[in-house]
Design a protein around this motif. Structure first.
Motif, mmCIF file in Angstrom:
data_model
loop_
_atom_site.group_PDB
_atom_site.id
_atom_site.type_symbol
_atom_site.label_atom_id
_atom_site.label_comp_id
_atom_site.label_asym_id
_atom_site.label_seq_id
_atom_site.Cartn_x
_atom_site.Cartn_y
_atom_site.Cartn_z
ATOM 1 N N GLN A 1 33.321 -3.554 7.049
ATOM 2 C CA GLN A 1 33.859 -3.439 8.400
ATOM 3 C C GLN A 1 32.842 -3.804 9.474
ATOM 4 O O GLN A 1 33.172 -4.449 10.472
ATOM 5 C CB GLN A 1 34.378 -2.011 8.633
ATOM 6 C CG GLN A 1 35.524 -1.613 7.717
ATOM 7 C CD GLN A 1 36.730 -2.529 7.854
ATOM 8 O OE1 GLN A 1 37.172 -2.827 8.962
ATOM 9 N NE2 GLN A 1 37.253 -2.990 6.723
ATOM 10 N N ASP A 2 31.606 -3.378 9.299
ATOM 11 C CA ASP A 2 30.579 -3.657 10.293
ATOM 12 C C ASP A 2 30.214 -5.146 10.270
ATOM 13 O O ASP A 2 29.840 -5.682 9.224
ATOM 14 C CB ASP A 2 29.331 -2.818 10.015
ATOM 15 C CG ASP A 2 28.244 -3.031 11.054
ATOM 16 O OD1 ASP A 2 28.305 -2.380 12.108
ATOM 17 O OD2 ASP A 2 27.349 -3.868 10.803
ATOM 18 N N GLN A 3 30.306 -5.815 11.426
ATOM 19 C CA GLN A 3 30.090 -7.258 11.477
ATOM 20 C C GLN A 3 28.670 -7.648 11.088
ATOM 21 O O GLN A 3 28.457 -8.620 10.365
ATOM 22 C CB GLN A 3 30.412 -7.783 12.886
ATOM 23 C CG GLN A 3 30.294 -9.292 13.044
ATOM 24 C CD GLN A 3 31.300 -10.059 12.197
ATOM 25 O OE1 GLN A 3 32.316 -9.518 11.760
ATOM 26 N NE2 GLN A 3 31.028 -11.331 11.955
ATOM 27 N N SER A 4 27.689 -6.900 11.548
ATOM 28 C CA SER A 4 26.296 -7.214 11.219
ATOM 29 C C SER A 4 26.044 -7.076 9.728
ATOM 30 O O SER A 4 25.356 -7.911 9.115
ATOM 31 C CB SER A 4 25.348 -6.296 11.997
ATOM 32 O OG SER A 4 25.466 -6.528 13.387
ATOM 33 N N GLU A 5 26.597 -6.033 9.128
ATOM 34 C CA GLU A 5 26.433 -5.839 7.689
ATOM 35 C C GLU A 5 27.138 -6.942 6.901
ATOM 36 O O GLU A 5 26.640 -7.403 5.873
ATOM 37 C CB GLU A 5 26.981 -4.470 7.281
ATOM 38 C CG GLU A 5 26.165 -3.291 7.789
ATOM 39 C CD GLU A 5 26.732 -1.965 7.328
ATOM 40 O OE1 GLU A 5 27.601 -1.973 6.427
ATOM 41 O OE2 GLU A 5 26.315 -0.928 7.866
ATOM 42 N N LYS A 6 28.298 -7.347 7.401
ATOM 43 C CA LYS A 6 29.052 -8.418 6.731
ATOM 44 C C LYS A 6 28.250 -9.718 6.737
ATOM 45 O O LYS A 6 28.129 -10.402 5.707
ATOM 46 C CB LYS A 6 30.389 -8.628 7.432
ATOM 47 C CG LYS A 6 31.260 -9.707 6.818
ATOM 48 C CD LYS A 6 32.543 -9.915 7.613
ATOM 49 C CE LYS A 6 33.406 -8.676 7.578
ATOM 50 N NZ LYS A 6 34.715 -8.903 8.254
ATOM 51 N N GLU A 7 27.698 -10.061 7.891
ATOM 52 C CA GLU A 7 26.927 -11.293 7.991
ATOM 53 C C GLU A 7 25.663 -11.229 7.132
ATOM 54 O O GLU A 7 25.282 -12.221 6.497
ATOM 55 C CB GLU A 7 26.564 -11.552 9.456
ATOM 56 C CG GLU A 7 27.774 -11.891 10.318
ATOM 57 C CD GLU A 7 27.399 -12.194 11.758
ATOM 58 O OE1 GLU A 7 26.223 -12.508 12.022
ATOM 59 O OE2 GLU A 7 28.293 -12.115 12.623
ATOM 60 N N ALA A 8 25.013 -10.072 7.110
ATOM 61 C CA ALA A 8 23.810 -9.909 6.283
ATOM 62 C C ALA A 8 24.145 -10.041 4.799
ATOM 63 O O ALA A 8 23.382 -10.637 4.025
ATOM 64 C CB ALA A 8 23.167 -8.551 6.567
ATOM 65 N N PHE A 9 25.286 -9.491 4.396
ATOM 66 C CA PHE A 9 25.736 -9.574 2.999
ATOM 67 C C PHE A 9 25.942 -11.031 2.599
ATOM 68 O O PHE A 9 25.494 -11.472 1.529
ATOM 69 C CB PHE A 9 27.039 -8.784 2.847
ATOM 70 C CG PHE A 9 27.600 -8.779 1.455
ATOM 71 C CD1 PHE A 9 27.290 -7.756 0.565
ATOM 72 C CD2 PHE A 9 28.457 -9.787 1.033
ATOM 73 C CE1 PHE A 9 27.816 -7.752 -0.717
ATOM 74 C CE2 PHE A 9 28.995 -9.794 -0.251
ATOM 75 C CZ PHE A 9 28.668 -8.764 -1.125
ATOM 76 N N ARG A 10 26.595 -11.804 3.474
ATOM 77 C CA ARG A 10 26.861 -13.213 3.165
ATOM 78 C C ARG A 10 25.575 -14.028 3.163
ATOM 79 O O ARG A 10 25.388 -14.898 2.302
ATOM 80 C CB ARG A 10 27.846 -13.783 4.187
ATOM 81 C CG ARG A 10 29.256 -13.216 4.055
ATOM 82 C CD ARG A 10 30.137 -13.685 5.189
ATOM 83 N NE ARG A 10 31.509 -13.229 5.047
ATOM 84 C CZ ARG A 10 32.434 -13.348 5.985
ATOM 85 N NH1 ARG A 10 32.138 -13.941 7.141
ATOM 86 N NH2 ARG A 10 33.664 -12.901 5.784
ATOM 87 N N ALA A 11 24.698 -13.754 4.139
ATOM 88 C CA ALA A 11 23.426 -14.482 4.203
ATOM 89 C C ALA A 11 22.617 -14.258 2.938
ATOM 90 O O ALA A 11 21.995 -15.197 2.404
ATOM 91 C CB ALA A 11 22.637 -14.044 5.433
ATOM 92 N N LYS A 12 22.620 -13.032 2.436
ATOM 93 C CA LYS A 12 21.898 -12.715 1.207
ATOM 94 C C LYS A 12 22.530 -13.420 0.007
ATOM 95 O O LYS A 12 21.832 -13.895 -0.896
ATOM 96 C CB LYS A 12 21.906 -11.207 0.976
ATOM 97 C CG LYS A 12 21.126 -10.767 -0.257
ATOM 98 C CD LYS A 12 21.130 -9.252 -0.409
ATOM 99 C CE LYS A 12 20.371 -8.820 -1.658
ATOM 100 N NZ LYS A 12 20.387 -7.339 -1.816
ATOM 101 N N ALA A 13 23.863 -13.525 0.004
ATOM 102 C CA ALA A 13 24.565 -14.152 -1.125
ATOM 103 C C ALA A 13 24.251 -15.634 -1.243
ATOM 104 O O ALA A 13 24.184 -16.173 -2.359
ATOM 105 C CB ALA A 13 26.071 -13.946 -0.983
#
Length: 219
Positions: free
Chosen positions: A113-125
């Motif tokens: 749900q959190d946008q910053s966490e979502k973007e960080a998750f994708r960047a790490k992937a």
């Protein structure tokens, strides 16, 4: 027999189906619905998920099945997009399935749900060692073994179409957390994109203006 594809106005998993039918000269209706429209439509559809293909009076789901069907009925330059040889077909399926491994991490990210966490998750992937990066490396290595430049065999198949359609949106710049340079290190994927994207029929299909996610499809 009439064919209609129903999906959202984005490439997604169904884009190889659209392109295969187009290259094969198969007429079909491409119905692109909004999330709001799908919300009101899905109560009357058993699978309650997209994409769907209407073939006459039959309703078929599951993108992998639709892709194989589209490729099986389509020929490009006189050659089938899905091999009739069982071993080649197996190799095509293998390549397609490896390429599809990029989707589960993205699916997982939509639950954040959190946008910053979502973007960080994708960047790490997509970064080195990430769940998407490792599959990009493997697909790149498979393409590197090809002597023809095609994913499998010596002519265009649905394996090429799947790789072209599924990987290009990663560098579109519209996926939050994923940079436009995410594919730059994969020289074989980039060469493959140039090869498939330069096919006149493919260039013609993507010449019409579409949403920003389609930008990387153009040469």
């Amino acid at each position: 027999m009439s064919i209609k594809i129903v999906y959202f106005p984005a490439p997604g998993r169904v884009e190889p189906v659209r392109l295969a039918l187009t290259l094969g000269g198969i007429d079909f209706e491409d119905e692109r619905v909004t999330f709001e429209q799908w919300g009101s439509m899905k109560e009357g559809v058993a699978p309650k998920q997209l994409p769907l293909m209407y073939i006459g009076d039959k309703v078929i789901g599951q993108s992998a099945a639709l892709m194989r069907y589209a490729a099986s009925i389509s020929k490009f330059e006189g050659r089938p997009l899905y091999p009739t040889d069982a071993l080649l077909a197996l190799q095509v399926d293998e390549f397609v399935d490896y390429t599809a491994e990029i989707f589960p991490p993205f699916a997982a990210s939509f639950k954040i749900q959190d946008q910053s966490e979502k973007e960080a998750f994708r960047a790490k992937a997509v970064a080195e060692g990430g769940d998407i990066h490792k599959w990009l490396l493997y697909v790149d290595s498979l393409l590197g073994k090809s002597k023809s430049g095609f994913a499998v065999g010596d002519h265009l198949t649905i394996a090429d179409i799947a790789a072209f359609c599924w990987l290009q949106p990663l560098s579109s710049g519209v996926i939050d957390g994923v940079t436009v340079s995410c594919l730059d290190e994969f020289k074989n994927i980039k060469s493959h994109k140039q090869k498939i994207g330069s096919i006149p029929a493919v260039k013609a299909y993507y010449s019409e203006p579409k949403m920003p996610m389609y930008r990387p499809y153009k040469q």
